[in-house]
Every structure is written in structure tokens, then in C-alpha cells.
Design a protein around this motif. Structure first.
Motif, mmCIF file in Angstrom:
data_model
loop_
_atom_site.group_PDB
_atom_site.id
_atom_site.type_symbol
_atom_site.label_atom_id
_atom_site.label_comp_id
_atom_site.label_asym_id
_atom_site.label_seq_id
_atom_site.Cartn_x
_atom_site.Cartn_y
_atom_site.Cartn_z
ATOM 1 N N ARG A 80 2.481 1.662 -3.467
ATOM 2 C CA ARG A 80 1.539 2.195 -4.450
ATOM 3 C C ARG A 80 1.368 3.703 -4.290
ATOM 4 N NH1 ARG A 80 -2.633 -2.239 -3.124
ATOM 5 N NH2 ARG A 80 -1.638 -4.002 -4.107
ATOM 6 N N THR A 91 0.831 -1.208 0.000
ATOM 7 C CA THR A 91 0.000 0.000 0.000
ATOM 8 C C THR A 91 0.863 1.254 0.000
ATOM 9 O OG1 THR A 91 -0.193 -0.163 2.401
ATOM 10 C CG2 THR A 91 -2.000 -1.043 1.102
ATOM 11 N N LYS A 137 2.299 6.444 -7.195
ATOM 12 C CA LYS A 137 1.200 7.156 -7.862
ATOM 13 C C LYS A 137 1.151 8.651 -7.558
ATOM 14 C CE LYS A 137 -2.010 3.324 -8.277
ATOM 15 N NZ LYS A 137 -3.351 2.849 -7.965
ATOM 16 N N ARG A 186 -7.563 -4.359 -4.032
ATOM 17 C CA ARG A 186 -7.780 -2.984 -3.582
ATOM 18 C C ARG A 186 -7.999 -3.012 -2.070
ATOM 19 N NH1 ARG A 186 -12.511 1.247 -4.626
ATOM 20 N NH2 ARG A 186 -11.346 3.046 -3.967
#
Length: 100
Positions: free
Chosen positions: A34, A31, A38, A89
Motif C-alpha cells: 500500500r 502494508t 500510494k 486499516r
């Protein structure tokens, strides 16, 4: 020290943590990897600073000592829970709720 100074110190601290975590990128949870890939580094730093400010406010408001299990999802996650896959997710249901 005014609010502007305090916010600035929180962001500087968060950016320092960002730079340290970037050096150990492969060992971070998916997590965090990511988020760091991003989002712009400053956005991540400000978000972490905001989170830290909320934790500090809660500690002060409730007059409690710091307990990582109350504030860090990773610390309160059950040990037998599976890590999310790369395509999973992450949602609030992946972690147990904790009353403050």
C-alpha cells in the motif's frame, strides 16, 4: 563524514531497498504494498531512511546490539495472529508493544 553525507547514504540505501522490493512486490506484506503504491518512491525512501536513522541512534544511545524483534513489527507479531484483510486499516493495536 558530516550529517549531510550520512543522510545521503541512508537515503541511497533505502532507495536501493525500494528498488529491490519493487521487483518482489507480490511477496511483500500488504502494508508495504500500500505504501509503495500510494506514495512517491522518494518519499518512501526518505521515510525508510529516517526509520533506519532512528534505529541506529537507539542502538548507539543504549549501547545495544541489533535485535530485529525490537525494531521490526513483523518480527514481533504473534504467529497465531491473523493477517489484516485488504480493507483493514493497520493500527498500533494490531501489533504487540515492545519495550526498548
Amino acid at each position: 563524514m558530516g550529517q549531510r553525507d550520512l543522510r545521503s547514504l541512508l537515503v541511497q540505501g533505502a532507495m536501493t531497498v525500494y528498488r529491490q522490493r519493487k521487483r518482489r512486490f507480490e511477496s511483500l506484506p500488504l502494508t508495504q504494498q500500500r505504501i509503495m503504491v500510494k506514495k512517491h518512491p522518494k518519499v518512501v525512501g526518505v521515510a525508510w531512511a529516517n526509520r533506519n536513522a532512528r534505529i541506529l541512534w537507539a542502538l548507539h544511545h543504549h549501547q545495544e546490539d541489533y535485535d530485529p524483534a525490537k525494531f521490526h513489527r513483523r518480527a514481533i507479531r504473534s504467529p497465531d495472529a491473523q493477517k489484516p484483510s485488504a480493507h483493514h486499516r493497520v493500527t498500533d493495536t494490531d501489533y504487540p508493544t515492545h519495550e526498548v
